[in-house]
Design a protein around this motif. Structure first.
Motif, mmCIF file in Angstrom:
data_model
loop_
_atom_site.group_PDB
_atom_site.id
_atom_site.type_symbol
_atom_site.label_atom_id
_atom_site.label_comp_id
_atom_site.label_asym_id
_atom_site.label_seq_id
_atom_site.Cartn_x
_atom_site.Cartn_y
_atom_site.Cartn_z
ATOM 1 N N LYS A 1 0.841 -1.202 0.000
ATOM 2 C CA LYS A 1 0.000 0.000 0.000
ATOM 3 C C LYS A 1 0.871 1.245 0.000
ATOM 4 C CE LYS A 1 -4.186 -1.628 2.409
ATOM 5 N NZ LYS A 1 -4.933 -1.539 3.692
ATOM 6 N N HIS A 2 1.875 1.246 0.873
ATOM 7 C CA HIS A 2 2.754 2.411 0.984
ATOM 8 C C HIS A 2 3.523 2.636 -0.310
ATOM 9 C CE1 HIS A 2 5.506 5.327 2.643
ATOM 10 N NE2 HIS A 2 6.543 4.541 2.402
ATOM 11 N N GLU A 3 4.042 1.573 -0.903
ATOM 12 C CA GLU A 3 4.857 1.730 -2.108
ATOM 13 C C GLU A 3 4.007 2.038 -3.337
ATOM 14 O OE1 GLU A 3 7.438 -1.696 -2.083
ATOM 15 O OE2 GLU A 3 8.516 -0.947 -0.323
ATOM 16 N N ILE A 4 2.767 1.613 -3.338
ATOM 17 C CA ILE A 4 1.842 2.029 -4.400
ATOM 18 C C ILE A 4 1.571 3.521 -4.280
ATOM 19 C CG2 ILE A 4 -0.532 1.818 -5.238
ATOM 20 C CD1 ILE A 4 -0.326 -1.201 -4.463
ATOM 21 N N GLU A 5 1.423 3.993 -3.055
ATOM 22 C CA GLU A 5 1.247 5.431 -2.838
ATOM 23 C C GLU A 5 2.479 6.213 -3.303
ATOM 24 O OE1 GLU A 5 0.435 5.749 1.303
ATOM 25 O OE2 GLU A 5 -1.645 5.048 1.143
ATOM 26 N N GLN A 6 3.651 5.584 -3.219
ATOM 27 C CA GLN A 6 4.883 6.238 -3.667
ATOM 28 C C GLN A 6 5.038 6.196 -5.189
ATOM 29 O OE1 GLN A 6 7.597 3.940 -0.992
ATOM 30 N NE2 GLN A 6 8.352 5.951 -0.367
ATOM 31 N N GLY A 7 4.188 5.416 -5.852
ATOM 32 C CA GLY A 7 4.229 5.427 -7.306
ATOM 33 C C GLY A 7 4.328 4.085 -7.994
ATOM 34 N N ALA A 8 4.362 2.988 -7.255
ATOM 35 C CA ALA A 8 4.475 1.671 -7.880
ATOM 36 C C ALA A 8 3.259 1.374 -8.751
ATOM 37 C CB ALA A 8 4.628 0.584 -6.823
ATOM 38 N N ARG A 9 3.505 0.962 -9.986
ATOM 39 C CA ARG A 9 2.438 0.628 -10.938
ATOM 40 C C ARG A 9 2.227 -0.872 -11.071
ATOM 41 N NH1 ARG A 9 -0.057 5.276 -13.510
ATOM 42 N NH2 ARG A 9 1.420 6.987 -13.299
ATOM 43 N N MET A 10 3.224 -1.651 -10.648
ATOM 44 C CA MET A 10 3.163 -3.104 -10.710
ATOM 45 C C MET A 10 3.884 -3.674 -9.495
ATOM 46 S SD MET A 10 3.844 -4.521 -14.588
ATOM 47 C CE MET A 10 5.399 -3.634 -14.829
ATOM 48 N N VAL A 11 3.705 -4.984 -9.284
ATOM 49 C CA VAL A 11 4.432 -5.721 -8.256
ATOM 50 C C VAL A 11 5.108 -6.909 -8.930
ATOM 51 C CG1 VAL A 11 4.267 -7.078 -6.138
ATOM 52 C CG2 VAL A 11 2.821 -5.049 -6.435
ATOM 53 N N LYS A 12 6.414 -7.040 -8.715
ATOM 54 C CA LYS A 12 7.124 -8.162 -9.332
ATOM 55 C C LYS A 12 7.298 -9.309 -8.348
ATOM 56 C CE LYS A 12 11.185 -9.701 -11.835
ATOM 57 N NZ LYS A 12 12.446 -9.354 -12.515
ATOM 58 N N VAL A 13 7.028 -10.525 -8.833
ATOM 59 C CA VAL A 13 7.413 -11.737 -8.130
ATOM 60 C C VAL A 13 8.504 -12.401 -8.950
ATOM 61 C CG1 VAL A 13 5.264 -12.110 -6.889
ATOM 62 C CG2 VAL A 13 5.468 -12.964 -9.213
ATOM 63 N N TRP A 14 9.517 -12.935 -8.268
ATOM 64 C CA TRP A 14 10.726 -13.405 -8.934
ATOM 65 C C TRP A 14 10.849 -14.906 -8.824
ATOM 66 C CZ3 TRP A 14 16.443 -13.528 -7.593
ATOM 67 C CH2 TRP A 14 17.233 -13.320 -8.742
ATOM 68 N N LYS A 15 11.908 -15.431 -9.433
ATOM 69 C CA LYS A 15 12.095 -16.880 -9.485
ATOM 70 C C LYS A 15 12.450 -17.490 -8.134
ATOM 71 C CE LYS A 15 16.805 -16.059 -11.147
ATOM 72 N NZ LYS A 15 17.604 -15.983 -12.383
ATOM 73 N N ASN A 16 12.613 -16.627 -7.091
ATOM 74 C CA ASN A 16 12.770 -17.225 -5.765
ATOM 75 C C ASN A 16 11.526 -18.025 -5.387
ATOM 76 O OD1 ASN A 16 11.270 -14.768 -5.269
ATOM 77 N ND2 ASN A 16 13.195 -13.771 -4.737
ATOM 78 N N PHE A 17 10.356 -17.630 -5.930
ATOM 79 C CA PHE A 17 9.184 -18.496 -5.817
ATOM 80 C C PHE A 17 9.409 -19.702 -6.730
ATOM 81 C CE2 PHE A 17 7.167 -14.496 -4.482
ATOM 82 C CZ PHE A 17 6.524 -14.927 -3.332
ATOM 83 N N GLY A 18 9.449 -20.872 -6.132
ATOM 84 C CA GLY A 18 9.614 -22.106 -6.902
ATOM 85 C C GLY A 18 11.021 -22.636 -6.930
ATOM 86 N N MET A 19 12.049 -21.738 -6.838
ATOM 87 C CA MET A 19 13.435 -22.183 -7.021
ATOM 88 C C MET A 19 14.354 -21.913 -5.848
ATOM 89 S SD MET A 19 14.251 -21.231 -11.025
ATOM 90 C CE MET A 19 15.799 -22.169 -10.986
ATOM 91 N N VAL A 20 13.977 -20.992 -4.945
ATOM 92 C CA VAL A 20 14.914 -20.581 -3.898
ATOM 93 C C VAL A 20 14.287 -20.628 -2.507
ATOM 94 C CG1 VAL A 20 16.407 -18.724 -3.061
ATOM 95 C CG2 VAL A 20 16.164 -19.091 -5.526
ATOM 96 N N THR A 21 13.235 -19.848 -2.303
ATOM 97 C CA THR A 21 12.696 -19.638 -0.961
ATOM 98 C C THR A 21 11.876 -20.836 -0.492
ATOM 99 O OG1 THR A 21 12.542 -17.287 -1.515
ATOM 100 C CG2 THR A 21 11.458 -18.020 0.505
ATOM 101 N N LYS A 22 12.123 -21.238 0.761
ATOM 102 C CA LYS A 22 11.403 -22.366 1.354
ATOM 103 C C LYS A 22 10.605 -21.892 2.565
ATOM 104 C CE LYS A 22 15.104 -25.581 0.061
ATOM 105 N NZ LYS A 22 16.107 -26.563 0.567
ATOM 106 N N ASP A 23 9.554 -22.630 2.890
ATOM 107 C CA ASP A 23 8.794 -22.315 4.096
ATOM 108 C C ASP A 23 9.396 -23.070 5.284
ATOM 109 O OD1 ASP A 23 7.905 -24.942 3.923
ATOM 110 O OD2 ASP A 23 5.880 -24.405 3.271
ATOM 111 N N ALA A 24 8.748 -22.982 6.437
ATOM 112 C CA ALA A 24 9.306 -23.577 7.653
ATOM 113 C C ALA A 24 9.415 -25.094 7.572
ATOM 114 C CB ALA A 24 8.457 -23.179 8.854
ATOM 115 N N SER A 25 8.626 -25.705 6.730
ATOM 116 C CA SER A 25 8.663 -27.162 6.587
ATOM 117 C C SER A 25 9.784 -27.619 5.653
ATOM 118 C CB SER A 25 7.324 -27.670 6.057
ATOM 119 O OG SER A 25 7.159 -27.331 4.684
ATOM 120 N N GLY A 26 10.463 -26.660 5.006
ATOM 121 C CA GLY A 26 11.535 -27.004 4.093
ATOM 122 C C GLY A 26 11.100 -27.163 2.654
ATOM 123 N N LYS A 27 9.836 -26.873 2.365
ATOM 124 C CA LYS A 27 9.338 -26.991 0.999
ATOM 125 C C LYS A 27 9.541 -25.680 0.230
ATOM 126 C CE LYS A 27 5.718 -30.418 1.973
ATOM 127 N NZ LYS A 27 4.251 -30.691 1.909
#
Length: 363
Positions: free
Chosen positions: A122-148
């Motif tokens: 919300k704050h960064e949209i107010e600062q001017g963000a027109r989009m939000v990027k999601v990166w390849k850390n979803f699926g390839m890097v970042t894991k949750d607490a269970s290790g998945k």
């Protein structure tokens, strides 16, 4: 009559020579008469982190604006971003640059994860963000607490997509990598050879723990399907740049999906030019021009010659891509050689500018 016979033979030979040159990607006669500055442009995927004295003249010369795309990465020091630097540059050059913020899945197990991310967005949209990027850390890097590995269709992310849909803020999605990431790195002419050689952490072939290409693409498709009213711009041709038929299949299936070209022109050049041109023609309202070009160090400390060389390299890079999409000239990109697409002026105006304006509602 004898002279006429020789003329006919000469003409046949000339036509054969032209045909051979075209097949070899070396014909140079079909240059477009359209000047690049007559086409308004937005580079939808740029990473210019720091100001340059030459920016204003350069972008005006190219009749171009850019979207500064933030990326969130996590390491032992925490989450690293470029948002603050992009914000400073966009405020200094508001006529040249727009902003795209980012999202990462670190901390997804916390009960208030979605709420905290929404507050930040919300704050960064107010600062001017027109989009939000999601990166390849979803699926390839970042894991949750269970290790998945956290996939992009994880239900814990759904409140964020609902918020963005309500705010009419699109998502730029770099999910997965080119399929070559899951293949041996044995061909220096592979358009992605240099990247994986220098960034082995993303060369999934060396990391069997990373989910398969098919698993990540399936999760991405499932996410798009679940959110039909969320506008999604799949970066890098949706990590399917090796096969425009694969991209076309998704565009036919998902009306809310769009694609952009950043850092994947080598894959396009490596495919049949007529086929790629037909792809651009058919989906001319859903393809955006992007490059992934940028800088990563401040201007201070650079010599005048270094800055001149940097500007010239940037000029050459944009010019090469213009030649590929606008003409039938021969072109070389990331180890691939072919002839250009020779797209019409109407299609060029759409992919370079009009589609982005409509997508982000800039008018």
């Amino acid at each position: 009559m004898k002279n006429a016979k020789y003329i006919i033979i000469a003409l046949v030979a000339l036509m054969a020579c032209k045909s051979e040159k075209k097949q070899n990607g070396s014909e140079e006669a079909e240059t477009t008469s359209l000047r690049q500055e007559t086409i308004k442009k937005i580079d939808v995927h740029a990473h210019f982190k720091y100001e340059r004295d030459y920016f204003k003249n350069f972008f005006n010369k190219w009749n171009m604006q850019g979207i500064l795309v933030d990326v969130s990465k996590a390491d032992s020091l925490g989450i690293g971003r470029s948002w603050d630097e992009y914000l400073i540059l966009s405020q200094a050059q508001p006529d040249l640059f727009f902003l795209c913020t980012s999202l990462i899945g670190v901390g997804i197990d916390a009960p208030d994860f979605a709420d905290r991310q929404i507050d930040r967005l919300k704050h960064e949209i107010e600062q001017g963000a027109r989009m939000v990027k999601v990166w390849k850390n979803f699926g390839m890097v970042t894991k949750d607490a269970s290790g998945k590995f956290i996939q992009i269709d994880d239900e814990r992310l759904q409140p964020i997509w609902d918020f963005l849909e309500a705010q009419k803020i699109p998502v730029m999605a770099h999910i997965g990598e080119p399929v070559q990431a899951w293949r041996p790195l044995d061909d220096p002419n592979n358009p992605h050879y240099g990247y994986y050689k220098n960034n082995p952490e993303y060369h999934a072939f060396q990391h069997p723990e990373i989910p398969s290409y098919e698993t990540i693409i399936k999760a991405r498709d499932n996410w798009i399907s679940r959110n039909p009213d969320l506008k999604i711009l799949c970066a890098h041709l949706g990590s399917m740049s090796h096969d425009v038929d694969m991209v076309a299949e998704r565009l036919d299936k998902f009306p809310n999906m769009y694609v952009e070209t950043a850092a994947r022109f080598g894959d396009l050049v490596g495919q049949d030019s007529d086929k790629v041109s037909g792809f651009f023609e058919k989906y001319q309202n859903r393809i955006f021009f992007g490059t992934d070009y940028g800088n990563s160090s401040p201007q201070e400390g650079k010599t005048e010659i270094e800055l001149e060389d940097e500007e010239q390299d940037l000029q050459n890079d944009y010019n090469r891509l213009w030649t590929y999409v606008s003409s039938k000239d021969s072109v070389a990109e990331r180890g691939q050689k072919n002839i250009g697409l020779g797209l019409s002026e109407d299609v060029l105006r759409k992919i370079y500018y009009e589609n982005v304006v409509n997508f982000l509602e800039l008018q």
